[in-house]
Design an enzyme around this catalytic site. Sequence first.
Site, short mmCIF file in Angstrom:
data_model
loop_
_atom_site.label_atom_id
_atom_site.label_comp_id
_atom_site.label_asym_id
_atom_site.label_seq_id
_atom_site.Cartn_x
_atom_site.Cartn_y
_atom_site.Cartn_z
N HIS A 150 0.96 -11.85 1.09
CA HIS A 150 -0.13 -11.14 0.43
C HIS A 150 -0.79 -11.98 -0.66
O HIS A 150 -2.01 -11.97 -0.82
CB HIS A 150 0.41 -9.83 -0.17
CG HIS A 150 -0.57 -8.73 -0.18
ND1 HIS A 150 -0.19 -7.41 -0.09
CD2 HIS A 150 -1.92 -8.70 -0.27
CE1 HIS A 150 -1.27 -6.63 -0.13
NE2 HIS A 150 -2.32 -7.39 -0.26
N TYR A 174 0.85 -1.18 0.00
CA TYR A 174 0.00 0.00 0.00
C TYR A 174 0.90 1.24 0.00
O TYR A 174 1.42 1.64 1.01
CB TYR A 174 -0.92 0.03 1.22
CG TYR A 174 -1.80 -1.19 1.38
CD1 TYR A 174 -2.09 -2.02 0.30
CD2 TYR A 174 -2.35 -1.52 2.62
CE1 TYR A 174 -2.90 -3.14 0.45
CE2 TYR A 174 -3.17 -2.63 2.78
CZ TYR A 174 -3.42 -3.44 1.69
OH TYR A 174 -4.22 -4.55 1.84
N SER A 212 -12.86 -6.18 2.47
CA SER A 212 -14.08 -5.79 1.72
C SER A 212 -15.34 -6.38 2.36
O SER A 212 -16.19 -6.95 1.67
CB SER A 212 -13.97 -6.24 0.26
OG SER A 212 -12.93 -5.58 -0.41
N LEU A 244 -17.86 -5.00 3.38
CA LEU A 244 -19.06 -4.27 2.96
C LEU A 244 -19.22 -4.29 1.44
O LEU A 244 -19.84 -3.42 0.85
CB LEU A 244 -19.01 -2.83 3.48
CG LEU A 244 -18.96 -2.71 5.00
CD1 LEU A 244 -18.84 -1.24 5.43
CD2 LEU A 244 -20.18 -3.35 5.64
N GLY A 245 -18.66 -5.34 0.82
CA GLY A 245 -18.85 -5.52 -0.61
C GLY A 245 -18.33 -4.37 -1.44
O GLY A 245 -18.94 -3.98 -2.43
#
Length: 334
Positions: A130, A61, A210, A212-213
Amino acid sequence: MKTTKLGNQGLQVPVIGLGCMSLAGSDTQYIYGKSDEKDGLAVIDRALELGCNFLDTADAYGPLQNERLLAKAIKGRRDKVVIATKFGFEINDQGEFTGKVNGKKDYIKQAAERSLKSLGTDFIDLYYMHRPDPATPIEESMEAMAALVKEGKVRYLGLSEVSAELIRRAHAVHPLTAIETEYSLFERTLDDDGTTYVLTELGIGLVPYSPLGRGFLTGELKSPDDFDANDARRHLERFQGENFYKNLELVKALRGIAEQKQVTASQLALAWIVAKGHVPIPGTRKVKYVEENLAAANITLTAEEIAKLESILPLGHRQAGSRSDAKATPKDEE
């Protein structure tokens, strides 16, 4: 905040963590737009105030920028946080992506030393690979990760986006504490293919990114035009054209249940994951959403409510449009 055991190796974490990907890093602009360090630090501060001390980042990131932001946020309170970070998307000595996934022993040692420096710490609580390196046997990668544990530089080990077969092989080399992958009411492939059964069998925790989609389960999206021109979700099948509106019907059903329970759709989606015994790591760049997300830890769901939620998108069915190729890029998460 309530806490829970993540896996069977002794790691204790809050029932909801914080995904930090969106808080800093030039690559995050691909998804979230330009990040602001001041806002990122405020989000982490508020999360810690509310008892959420499980902070998830990665060397990819930024690259490296996200870990450096986290170092600033936790300075003087390292003993109060649980840091999870990841390696695998190869970064060269100039801090640039090479386009490869690297799980070789020498690179793992190099990546760990670099993350320790970026994070300003002498140990990492939870260290994930990862993505698996297709050119390196998982056993070889795990041996190198296990050596970091033996040296005291890492406390617990995990993998991200791996098959049940690779999980078994890796766990046989050194016990895994957690698997991080996409999982939500919207994306239940792990339940479909039996991976969650394997995790339960082996005593390995699940950390859904993710949860929350990718924003769909917040109930805030109304049309494909809600995204900025540079938003990566415009390129995902589930957010395009007819697929978007089919999926929107699923979200409307979720919102209906949430309204009956007097909570938000986001909180209900997170509470479902917590009720399943997993530890979601929702990400946000706004303090108000940190507060909303973490409040989901206090929601209790009955068996009937859980069944009703799962009936919205039962096993064997899929949301319209596939998820992104999670083995290709670090930009997919949260």
